[in-house]
Design an enzyme around this catalytic site. Structure first.
Site, PDB file in Angstrom:
ATOM      1  N   HIS A 127     -49.224  24.509 -28.320  1.00 25.99           N
ATOM      2  CA  HIS A 127     -49.679  24.487 -29.730  1.00 25.99           C
ATOM      3  C   HIS A 127     -48.556  24.110 -30.703  1.00 25.99           C
ATOM      4  O   HIS A 127     -48.822  23.858 -31.876  1.00 25.99           O
ATOM      5  CB  HIS A 127     -50.242  25.854 -30.150  1.00 25.99           C
ATOM      6  N   ASP A 164     -55.412  24.383 -19.992  1.00 25.16           N
ATOM      7  CA  ASP A 164     -55.523  25.618 -20.765  1.00 25.16           C
ATOM      8  C   ASP A 164     -56.856  25.569 -21.529  1.00 25.16           C
ATOM      9  O   ASP A 164     -57.312  24.489 -21.904  1.00 25.16           O
ATOM     10  CB  ASP A 164     -54.347  25.692 -21.743  1.00 25.16           C
ATOM     11  N   HIS A 166     -57.488  26.352 -24.466  1.00 26.78           N
ATOM     12  CA  HIS A 166     -57.308  25.956 -25.863  1.00 26.78           C
ATOM     13  C   HIS A 166     -56.759  24.531 -25.937  1.00 26.78           C
ATOM     14  O   HIS A 166     -56.006  24.118 -25.049  1.00 26.78           O
ATOM     15  CB  HIS A 166     -56.350  26.924 -26.566  1.00 26.78           C
ATOM     16  N   ASP A 247     -56.533  30.537 -18.920  1.00 26.45           N
ATOM     17  CA  ASP A 247     -57.414  31.332 -19.775  1.00 26.45           C
ATOM     18  C   ASP A 247     -58.845  30.815 -19.831  1.00 26.45           C
ATOM     19  O   ASP A 247     -59.669  31.342 -20.587  1.00 26.45           O
ATOM     20  CB  ASP A 247     -56.819  31.480 -21.194  1.00 26.45           C
TER      21      ASP A 247
HETATM   22 ZN   LIG Z   1     -54.782  29.045 -24.141  1.00 27.16          ZN
END
Ligand SMILES: [Zn+2]
Length: 311
Positions: A127, A164, A166, A247
């Site tokens: 991120h 991931d 996200h 995740d």
């Molecule tokens: Zn994540």
């Protein structure tokens, strides 16, 4: 030839505070799982901070942003860079070690001292944007590894696959206009950080494949088989980097995708096959998320045991 495992005890000194999902227990659970005999052949490496570490960080990040992360933080006074991205007294050291680990892995894999590597680093990175730390991430480890590999080994094409749950907004931002770096991501939408629509294609080098809440491993595999894996093959990378977040597991508290360990096993096998046909099997896998401690340790184990089958 072998698989490398990067870990440093100082990764545990990045203290995110009580109740934070991205906490040191994540790495402790992974390490406990890797004590099994089947992992005896892993070559375990403790990284040192690289001499030219600032140069490495600034392959991706501005000086101003770097200085903000490296500011002195007293042991009893954590600093919140955003609501959930925290600097403690041990954070700067951990973040610099994480960058050092992934660059060392690039060196060893590209110099053929090993087939591939898994970097069990904290804090995570995908991120983190060129000018901003966010979403538990301080420096963008995988993006720095990609830039380092391009610079030092003169690779024409580097691919990053981000599984991931996200979207790796930071990695996408770094390479959005760079046709020499392929970035593909599967991620739950809507979920943090809100980017990653299929229409975000960069200069044709970005492939975003959103997942809907409740999607199963079967649907996830179909999306990889139909979209991401063929695009990766066509890109024909000289090196493959993985933003390895776990995740999207069905038991993860931060998302609602229904993957199981076998899905991570399958995906790792698929990527290994492409790596062996394109780039001599060169893969560097870098830990991102994964917040159910048991699922995380189990999925990292199966991911690493597939990486080790390359010997
Ligand atoms: Zn994540």
């Amino acid at each position: 030839m072998t698989t490398l495992y990067y870990y440093h005890k100082d990764f545990l000194q990045h203290d995110t505070g009580l109740g934070h999902p991205e906490n040191p227990d994540r790495l402790s659970h992974i390490n406990a799982a890797l004590k099994k005999a089947e992992f005896d052949a892993l070559k375990r490496i403790t990284p040192d901070i690289r001499e030219n570490i600032m140069e490495l960080v600034q392959l991706v990040h501005t000086k101003e942003m770097t200085d903000r992360v490296l500011q002195k933080v007293s042991s009893d006074n954590a600093i919140f860079l955003d609501q959930d991205t925290i600097l403690s007294s041990g954070s700067a050291n951990a973040a610099l070690l994480a960058v050092s680990a992934v660059c060392d892995a690039v060196d060893k894999v590209c110099n053929k001292e090993a087939n591939n590597a898994f970097c069990a680093v904290r804090p995570p990175g995908h991120h983190a944007e060129p000018t901003k730390s966010m979403g538990f991430c301080l420096f963008n480890n995988v993006a720095i590894a990609a830039e380092y590999a391009r610079k030092v080994y003169q690779f024409k094409r580097v691919a990053i696959i981000d599984f991931d749950v996200h979207h790796g907004n930071g990695t996408q931002a770094v390479f959005y206009k760079n046709a020499d770096v392929f970035y593909a991501s599967t991620h739950e939408m809507p979920n943090y950080p809100g980017t990653g629509y299929p229409s975000e294609t960069g200069v044709g080098n970005i492939v975003n494949v959103p997942l809907e809440s409740g999607e199963t491993g079967q649907q996830f595999r179909q999306k990889y088989s139909k979209i991401i894996l063929p695009a990766l093959k066509q890109f024909n990378p000289d090196l493959i980097l993985l933003s390895a977040g776990f995740d999207a597991h069905k038991d993860d508290p931060l998302a609602s995708i229904q993957l199981e360990r076998e899905d991570y096993q399958w995906l790792t096998q698929q990527i290994m096959q492409i790596a062996s046909s394109c780039c001599d099997g060169k893969i560097i896998s870098v830990l991102e998320g994964g917040y159910n401690l048991y699922a995380l340790a189990d999925c990292v184990s199966v991911h690493i045991s597939v990486l080790m089958q390359n010997r």
